[in-house]
Design a protein around this motif. Structure first.
Motif, PDB file in Angstrom:
ATOM      1  N   VAL A 151       0.929  -1.356  -0.468  1.00 49.06           N
ATOM      2  CA  VAL A 151       0.065  -0.100   0.036  1.00 49.06           C
ATOM      3  C   VAL A 151       0.969   1.423  -0.178  1.00 49.06           C
ATOM      4  CG1 VAL A 151      -1.206   0.975   1.484  1.00 49.06           C
ATOM      5  CG2 VAL A 151      -1.714  -1.576   1.427  1.00 49.06           C
ATOM      6  N   VAL A 196      -9.695   7.722   0.889  1.00 46.69           N
ATOM      7  CA  VAL A 196      -9.367   6.286   0.015  1.00 46.69           C
ATOM      8  C   VAL A 196     -10.541   6.913  -0.951  1.00 46.69           C
ATOM      9  CG1 VAL A 196      -8.216   5.057   1.401  1.00 46.69           C
ATOM     10  CG2 VAL A 196     -11.212   5.476   0.939  1.00 46.69           C
ATOM     11  N   THR A 197     -10.268   6.644  -2.668  1.00 46.90           N
ATOM     12  CA  THR A 197     -10.900   6.923  -3.318  1.00 46.90           C
ATOM     13  C   THR A 197     -11.807   6.249  -3.105  1.00 46.90           C
ATOM     14  OG1 THR A 197     -10.145   5.720  -4.690  1.00 46.90           O
ATOM     15  CG2 THR A 197      -8.923   7.807  -5.061  1.00 46.90           C
ATOM     16  N   ASP A 206      -2.372   4.512  -3.138  1.00 44.39           N
ATOM     17  CA  ASP A 206      -3.459   4.281  -2.607  1.00 44.39           C
ATOM     18  C   ASP A 206      -4.099   4.633  -1.924  1.00 44.39           C
ATOM     19  OD1 ASP A 206      -2.757   1.923  -3.999  1.00 44.39           O
ATOM     20  OD2 ASP A 206      -1.422   0.991  -2.480  1.00 44.39           O
ATOM     21  N   GLY A 232      -4.067   7.163  -9.038  1.00 47.49           N
ATOM     22  CA  GLY A 232      -3.527   5.910  -8.412  1.00 47.49           C
ATOM     23  C   GLY A 232      -2.144   6.097  -8.380  1.00 47.49           C
ATOM     24  N   ILE A 269      -3.443  10.844  -5.304  1.00 43.98           N
ATOM     25  CA  ILE A 269      -4.249   9.732  -5.443  1.00 43.98           C
ATOM     26  C   ILE A 269      -5.330  10.132  -6.105  1.00 43.98           C
ATOM     27  CG2 ILE A 269      -6.285  11.732  -4.071  1.00 43.98           C
ATOM     28  CD1 ILE A 269      -5.916   8.765  -1.894  1.00 43.98           C
ATOM     29  N   ALA A 315     -12.203  -1.530  -4.769  1.00 45.68           N
ATOM     30  CA  ALA A 315     -11.483  -3.121  -4.851  1.00 45.68           C
ATOM     31  C   ALA A 315     -11.355  -3.633  -3.929  1.00 45.68           C
ATOM     32  CB  ALA A 315     -11.015  -2.374  -6.058  1.00 45.68           C
ATOM     33  N   ASN A 316     -10.725  -2.838  -2.454  1.00 49.53           N
ATOM     34  CA  ASN A 316      -9.888  -3.062  -1.457  1.00 49.53           C
ATOM     35  C   ASN A 316     -10.629  -3.116   0.068  1.00 49.53           C
ATOM     36  OD1 ASN A 316      -6.514  -3.562  -2.982  1.00 49.53           O
ATOM     37  ND2 ASN A 316      -8.273  -1.127  -4.186  1.00 49.53           N
ATOM     38  N   LYS A 333     -13.149   3.979  -5.280  1.00 50.68           N
ATOM     39  CA  LYS A 333     -13.119   3.065  -6.257  1.00 50.68           C
ATOM     40  C   LYS A 333     -12.232   2.007  -5.578  1.00 50.68           C
ATOM     41  CE  LYS A 333     -10.726   2.776 -10.707  1.00 50.68           C
ATOM     42  NZ  LYS A 333     -10.151   4.004 -11.242  1.00 50.68           N
ATOM     43  N   TRP A 334     -11.479   2.737  -4.883  1.00 46.20           N
ATOM     44  CA  TRP A 334      -9.639   1.930  -3.927  1.00 46.20           C
ATOM     45  C   TRP A 334     -10.782   1.374  -3.136  1.00 46.20           C
ATOM     46  CZ3 TRP A 334      -7.822   1.738   0.292  1.00 46.20           C
ATOM     47  CH2 TRP A 334      -6.777   0.302   0.738  1.00 46.20           C
TER      48      TRP A 334
END
Lengths: 195, 369
Positions: free
Chosen positions: B8, B225-226, B58, B55, B52, B232-233, B228-229
């Motif tokens: 990360v 954090v986005t 993270d 990308g 961020i 996904a995580n 999207k991230w």
């Protein structure tokens, strides 16, 4: 929009700034202004009245610049960052290279894209130059260390220069180390013993 | 290095409240949760936001209002973001030039930093200066969308000063504030530690009031954090929250302050004198040359309930954005803001079931939100 674009380049690094300036000149942009200091920049921006602003990402005053765009009466026109928010490839390439560009008055993308591309390629060229320079410096320093190590071996063992070098090389090979590492250890050890 | 650790990359700005990230990465808290946390130092909040968004990072150490500004598309390169955890509470102060403090003290400003008293004194000085035809006082904050900007504005407005008319507010990088004050380019500023202590230590500034007095236990930096991230995580995010919570608990232990100060002062982190890190970490603030004041939780790190983001935090920041003309009030935005500061991810990562029910915020002037 028609006519020549005025481009403001803000970069603490004077050499890099002039490399960008040269590139833009070569591409036919003759209104390129370089600024190295942020002091009094609001007034300067008002005077210069740029269409595009290029700034390096190492500059701690980027937040100040964006603030000026938001509040300053001097810079009233809408600000778009980079060429086009949707062009993620350009944005990534720019951030990678360490540069950011602001379009001050909603210019068409095809007019600004070449400027950003030029800045990106010049930033990359500058980074390569810096890396090469660093490499050359290290090489020079290494050679000096090896020479000193050779001198120490010649003196303490009564060897010729070639014999001293061969001994260093053989020792390095035997220990699976680089010759510069062996030379460095020797120079340090010898320094300790002298004191 | 073990290869099965999840990598990360985190962007951070060299400030004391990057401590939780630093401790998590340097003292093994992240590794224990199966994360290889790599910190990347940045020079501006704009860089944090951009990197961020594209990308490179993270996660990031962010000003609490930044995920809101990004999600509401108020700045360039905006992306929808979340603030799943608070990384630091409090930690800011408002410092004025030594000369200005003398005038404020003569006008009856409380030496202990009571915001109502110091604000009233500042108002009197501003009226005097205005009468004498002097240019308006100039204050610095670190970003237009920051707790600093809103604290300063709130303090001024609550004590009768119009932040847009009576003073000038500009933006400057944190590490440049003390020098700008010394050089007379600023009359005061609101910044995180250690950059207030730096001016007090240099004899050029005096702390007039501080965040903990204006809005007690308020969020300052968040984990950004986005969306999207995060989607996904989810497992990595939960592991990070546990790691940061443990790191925050460690940072909060007073006996660890000397070790933490030593760590943060390192050249690759804050690159500052170890001594100027200590006051905020221990709560023993040197407000001026002759006054030390113990301010419990001046800068607070905490795992558990205190570090949980709450919708009301987001609401306060959003209210300030609307108040100062940065955005319009819409039901759609208000709903987004609640989601950004939702405590759901934090609670589930830590298995917290009984967070105290959402309290309203109480400001120093008695207003509630």
């Amino acid at each position: 929009m028609s006519g020549a674009l005025s481009i403001l380049v803000i970069d603490d690094n004077k050499i890099r700034a002039s490399i960008i300036e040269q590139g833009l000149h070569d591409a036919g942009h003759d209104q390129v202004i370089l600024v190295h200091q942020m002091d009094g920049l609001v007034r300067q921006i008002a005077d210069i009245n740029p269409d595009v602003i290029v700034i390096d990402l190492e500059n701690p005053n980027r937040d100040q610049l964006e603030h000026m765009f938001q509040v300053s009466r001097a810079v009233r026109r809408p600000i778009a960052m980079f060429v086009d928010k949707a062009d993620s490839h350009s944005i990534e390439a720019a951030v990678d290279a360490g540069v950011s560009a602001y379009v001050v008055d909603g210019l068409k993308r095809e007019r600004v894209k070449p400027i950003l591309d030029m800045a990106i390629s010049r930033f990359r060229a500058f980074s390569r130059l810096t890396a090469e320079l660093e490499e050359a410096r290290t090489e020079l320093a290494d050679r000096k260390t090896i020479d000193r190590a050779k001198g120490i071996v010649m003196k303490s063992k009564g060897l010729s220069e070639q014999e001293a070098y061969d001994l260093l090389r053989r020792t390095a090979m035997k220990q699976s180390r680089k010759i510069i590492d062996v030379a460095q250890s020797l120079v340090i050890a010898s320094g300790l013993l002298e004191d | 290095m073990e290869t099965n650790l999840k990598p990360v990359i985190a962007g951070f700005i060299p400030l004391l409240d990057s401590a939780v990230l630093v401790a998590a990465s340097e003292l093994g808290f992240a590794e224990r949760e199966g994360v290889a946390l790599k910190l990347v130092r940045e020079t501006s909040w704009a860089n944090i936001r951009d990197r961020i968004a594209v990308g490179h990072f993270d996660i990031a150490h962010m000003l609490a209002p930044m995920p809101i500004a990004a999600s509401l598309n108020l700045t360039s390169l905006s992306v929808p973001m979340l603030a799943p955890m608070l990384l630091g509470l409090g930690g800011n102060a408002i410092t004025v030039a030594a000369g200005l403090w003398k005038e404020m003290a003569a006008a009856g400003a409380d030496p202990g930093g009571d915001p109502a008293s110091t604000g009233r004194a500042l108002g009197e000085i501003i009226t005097l200066h205005h009468g004498a035809g002097a240019p308006p006082l100039r204050f610095g904050v670190v970003h237009p969308f920051s707790g600093h900007a809103y604290e300063l504005r709130y303090w001024l407005a609550a004590t009768g000063i119009d932040p847009d008319k009576d003073v000038e507010i500009t933006v400057l990088a944190p590490q440049l504030m003390a020098d700008a004050l010394a050089a007379g380019q600023l009359d005061g500023y609101c910044v995180g530690e250690p950059w207030n202590t730096a001016a007090v230590a240099a004899g050029t500034g005096r702390i007039a009031t501080y965040k903990q007095a204006i809005w007690p236990d308020s969020p300052e930096k968040v984990l950004g954090v986005t969306e999207k991230w995060a989607e996904a995580n989810p497992d990595t995010l939960a592991a990070l929250v546990r790691a940061f919570s443990a790191a925050a608990d460690w940072c909060a232990v007073p006996d660890n302050a000397p070790q933490l100060a030593e760590l943060l002062s390192r050249p690759d982190l804050l690159a500052c004198d170890r001594e100027i890190c200590l006051p905020a970490l221990t709560g023993r603030m040197q407000l001026g040359p002759d006054l030390q004041k113990h301010v419990p939780d001046f800068l607070a790190f905490s795992g558990g309930a205190k570090a949980a983001p709450m919708a009301v935090h987001g609401k306060w920041f959003y209210e300030q954005m609307v108040r100062w003309g940065q955005t319009d009030r819409t039901a759609e935005s208000a709903r987004k803001v609640e989601q950004i500061f939702s405590s759901a991810a934090y609670r589930s990562a830590l298995g917290l079931t009984d967070l105290p029910s959402e309290n309203s915020i109480r400001m120093f002037d008695g207003k509630r939100f």
